[in-house]
Design an enzyme around this catalytic site. Structure first.
Site, short mmCIF file in Angstrom:
data_model
loop_
_atom_site.label_atom_id
_atom_site.label_comp_id
_atom_site.label_asym_id
_atom_site.label_seq_id
_atom_site.Cartn_x
_atom_site.Cartn_y
_atom_site.Cartn_z
N ARG A 36 22.39 36.57 -65.71
CA ARG A 36 23.82 36.54 -65.43
C ARG A 36 24.67 36.96 -66.61
O ARG A 36 25.53 37.81 -66.49
CB ARG A 36 24.25 35.15 -64.94
CG ARG A 36 25.64 35.16 -64.34
CD ARG A 36 25.97 33.88 -63.64
NE ARG A 36 26.30 32.80 -64.57
CZ ARG A 36 26.50 31.54 -64.20
NH1 ARG A 36 26.37 31.20 -62.93
NH2 ARG A 36 26.80 30.62 -65.08
N HIS A 82 23.09 40.40 -54.11
CA HIS A 82 23.74 39.45 -55.03
C HIS A 82 24.45 38.37 -54.21
O HIS A 82 25.65 38.47 -53.94
CB HIS A 82 24.74 40.21 -55.91
CG HIS A 82 25.18 39.47 -57.14
ND1 HIS A 82 24.37 39.27 -58.24
CD2 HIS A 82 26.35 38.88 -57.46
CE1 HIS A 82 25.01 38.60 -59.16
NE2 HIS A 82 26.22 38.35 -58.72
N TYR A 127 42.15 46.96 -49.65
CA TYR A 127 43.16 48.01 -49.84
C TYR A 127 42.66 49.15 -50.73
O TYR A 127 43.17 50.26 -50.64
CB TYR A 127 44.43 47.43 -50.46
CG TYR A 127 45.11 46.39 -49.60
CD1 TYR A 127 45.54 46.69 -48.32
CD2 TYR A 127 45.30 45.09 -50.08
CE1 TYR A 127 46.16 45.74 -47.53
CE2 TYR A 127 45.93 44.13 -49.29
CZ TYR A 127 46.35 44.45 -48.02
OH TYR A 127 46.95 43.50 -47.25
#
Length: 749
Positions: A36, A82, A127
């Site tokens: 990570r 993921h 968007y």
């Protein structure tokens, strides 16, 4: 045997709680470190970044493709590879698309992907649209060529690459930051061309030192044009140890009288800079500036305008102060802590990092060449069988038509392998009919030549290094650019003292009997004519400058100081000093002084003891003040008397009984604090009874004169007249003429 007194756990493991917690925390720590927070040295990516880039390549979102909604990419990433939050995944994706965050962005974002002013102001993923940038080819170009290992995804239904076959050390190009458990990483971005040439240098000279490599990698290269002012020696130490700090400074120019800031340090917001400067202006700590504004636009992404109050202001001093007190100059931590090829994290110096990456690149190229060699040899093997089929086409067709097991018959008749026989059987008849021997033999010759070249490279370390070097230089030529962050050695900025920032203007500081203070502009102020609160009146007033400190003395002999410009205007009644300072209960403010720090003053108590001290000893930082003079119990404090010349001034002390003594100031000691020495003799009995005390104290310069004011009358004593009262320190002095023995005030010229 189990203990019958304990409950039955039906086959579950029973372990101590501390052992379980230790094991669970260790597993979590290793996950955070390896999967990570810390990047892998090979491709320089964290797992989430790697999965985003790979998922976009699987969606066909290369640099020439039409972009797709970012939500589509995020959905694929969290659904296939993921299984974490979509917001965290999208934020990682946005970061790789921001040109002000990444030196070489991997994602081409269309829509609102944030701004340098507010990097987290990006639009929702529904968007925006995105696709990979051309430089992402450096990470993905060799993915399908046998260069990486493949691991099952989280649910075992798909496979994902364990790493990406980077052709350049991406870790240094874009840098990274991360906080793991017990460790962190902070790798700054670098210039692609410089890093590529450093790798070539290390290939040519494996014994090259960090200093040798720094002939190419001169320092970090941030996405902004702010100067890197860290000295070369500090940068060398950083790259030798793998940790240190980098200091960056904004760039400014002059346009007529205005100061124009054109570049800010990495990840510094223009709005934050304006807020920091405006806060100082509101606090009256930056009187040199009259105005500031943001004129940034598309043509000038960073254009902050500072308007000085006048042309006489030292711009370099002003900017030096702003560099020291705002984020116009910022320090960045560097810590080259990465996961190495052995899967373990460690802090690497520049040489170790590039050497290990070159080892990764060498293995990757070998795998790519071996993969290609295997494909070439397989194709040659198939072409050999295909040529046999072409030369014996009629027999091949007969076998296929008549034999029950044509594959076995072909293998037995022409000594073919199973793979060749399958390939012949899978070939369409019309393709086979059109085959020409020349074409097959031409392809065989071409592939044989390629096989020889591959074997030659794989069999020669020198040729392998040359191939890696040529590919590095080709990528550097294709994707490299000029350095953005100039390296200019400068000393760290120093903040100016508050008094240096304040304009030097004449002021009159007024102290009232009840301890209220204020400052009036100018020296022509009649403090007695100012208005005071009901029941209050003038106690003392001194002249000074707005950039000086003013000191207040209380009845216990403690001194308190404050910048003169911070006192309220004389248009009002001022402010109570008890709100600014913390005097002891039962004390009151009785005197004040304002001067340069080197100015000497004569301090004394009404019992006739005093000493000389510099004004710097009046100044303290504590609200509770500092003890300056120790008067006897019951003694009052005399107003501080400025000293003109310690060598030639006369001290004139006058008691309430009319005794005047003039003696050389040089007879008094110069102390930082204390009680002092006796100035004039006053009988102890008269002191205790209150019948006599020190009434007036002043200094008269050589050749000067002294005027005594007694009610409506005054008496002027010139230098020669004062000789009649002269003596040595601690004498009784001479009695003044009748009618002038009760002196209300004195004035020395």
């Amino acid at each position: 045997m189990s203990d019958p007194t304990l409950p039955d756990f039906h086959g579950f493991e029973r372990i101590p709680l501390h052992e379980y917690a230790e094991r669970a925390y260790l597993d979590y720590s290793m996950y955070v470190v390896l999967d990570r927070a810390l990047p892998f040295i090979g491709d320089g990516l964290k797992p989430v970044q790697r999965r985003i880039v790979y998922a976009m390549s699987e969606l066909g979102l290369n640099a020439s493709a039409k972009p797709k909604k970012s939500a589509r990419t995020v959905g694929d990433v969290i659904g296939k590879f993921h299984p974490h939050g979509d917001s965290a995944c999208y934020e990682a994706m946005v970061l790789m698309a921001q040109p002000f965050s990444y030196r070489y962005p991997l994602i081409d974002g269309q829509g609102n992907f944030g701004s340098a002013d507010d990097p987290k102001s990006f639009a929702a993923m529904r968007y925006t649209e995105s696709r990979l940038t051309p430089i992402a080819e450096v990470l993905l170009g060799e993915l399908g060529q046998g260069t990486v290992e493949w691991n099952p995804n989280f649910d075992g239904t798909l496979e994902e690459p364990a790493w990406l076959p980077a052709r350049l050390p991406h870790l240094l190009l874009n840098g990274t930051t991360g906080i793991a458990v017990g460790m962190a990483t902070d790798v700054p971005p670098h210039n692609l061309t410089e890093v590529a040439h450093a790798c070539v240098r290390l290939l040519d000279d494996p014994d090259a030192s960090v200093a040798d490599l720094m002939e190419h990698v001169r320092g970090p290269d941030y996405p902004t044009e702010a100067e890197i002012i860290t000295p070369a020696a500090d940068l060398l130490k950083l790259y030798q140890t793998g940790h240190g700090s980098i200091r960056a400074r904004a760039v400014y120019t002059r346009e007529q009288a205005n100061i124009i800031i054109t570049a800010l340090p990495y990840q510094v917001s223009p709005n934050k800079i304006l807020e920091q400067i405006a806060a100082q202006m509101r606090a009256k700590k930056l009187p040199w500036l009259e105005d500031l504004r943001d004129e940034s636009d598309h043509a000038n992404p960073i254009r902050l305008v500072l308007v000085p109050r006048s042309n006489r202001i030292d711009v370099e001093q002003l900017m030096g102060h702003l560099f020291a007190t705002t984020d116009l100059e910022k320090s960045f931590r560097a810590n080259f802590n990465v996961v190495g090829l052995n899967g373990k994290p460690r802090v690497m110096d520049l040489r170790s990092l590039l050497s290990e990456w070159l080892g990764f690149r060498t293995d990757t190229v070998k795998k790519r060449l071996n993969h290609r060699l295997a494909r070439v040899e397989r194709r040659l093997h198939l072409l050999d069988g295909l040529l046999i089929a072409f030369l014996n086409l009629d027999e091949v067709i007969r076998i296929i038509r008549t034999e029950d097991d044509p594959k076995a018959a072909l293998i037995a008749r022409f000594a073919l392998s199973e793979e060749q026989a399958d390939y012949i059987l899978e070939t369409r008849l019309k393709q086979l009919a059109r085959l020409e021997e020349m074409k097959i033999r031409a392809e065989q010759d071409e592939l044989a030549k390629e096989r020889e070249q591959l074997l030659a490279v794989l069999g020669s370390a020198a040729k392998l290094r040359k191939l890696i070097k040529d590919e590095l230089l080709a990528d550097a030529k294709k994707f490299g650019d000029a350095r953005r962050s100039p390296l200019i050695e400068r000393d760290a900025a120093q903040a100016l003292a508050e008094t240096e920032l304040v304009a030097s203007e004449p002021v009159t500081i007024v102290l009232s009997a009840k301890g209220w203070a204020r400052a009036a502009k100018g020296h022509d102020i009649d403090a007695s004519m100012l208005s005071y609160r009901e029941g209050d009146a003038l106690l003392a007033a001194v002249r000074g400058r707005s950039n000086q400190q003013v000191a207040f003395l209380d009845s216990s002999g403690r001194a308190y100081s404050a910048p003169a410009h911070t006192l309220p205007s004389a248009r009002g009644n001022g402010e109570p000093l008890t709100g600014r300072f913390s005097p002891a209960a039962g004390t009151s403010f009785v005197a004040l002084a304002c001067a340069e720090e080197s100015q000497r003053f004569l301090l004394a108590s009404s019992y006739g003891y005093g000493f000389v001290t510099r004004f710097e000893n009046f100044i303290g930082r504590q609200k509770a003040g500092k003890q300056l003079i120790n008067p006897d119990k019951g003694a009052g404090l005399m107003p501080p008397v400025p000293v003109q010349n310690p060598e030639s001034d006369l001290v004139v002390a006058i008691t309430t009984a009319g005794h005047l003594l003039a003696f050389p100031l040089s007879e008094l000691p110069e102390l930082e604090k204390g009680k002092g020495n006796k100035l004039i003799q006053i009988p102890p009995a008269r002191l205790k009874s209150g019948d006599e005390s020190l009434a007036q104290l002043t200094c008269v310069r050589d050749g000067g004169e002294l005027t005594l004011f007694c009610g409506q009358r005054k008496l002027t004593l010139n230098w020669r007249d004062l000789q009649a009262y002269s003596g040595t320190r601690a004498q009784r002095g001479s009695l003044l003429p009748r009618g002038f023995q009760r002196v209300d005030s004195v004035e020395s010229n």
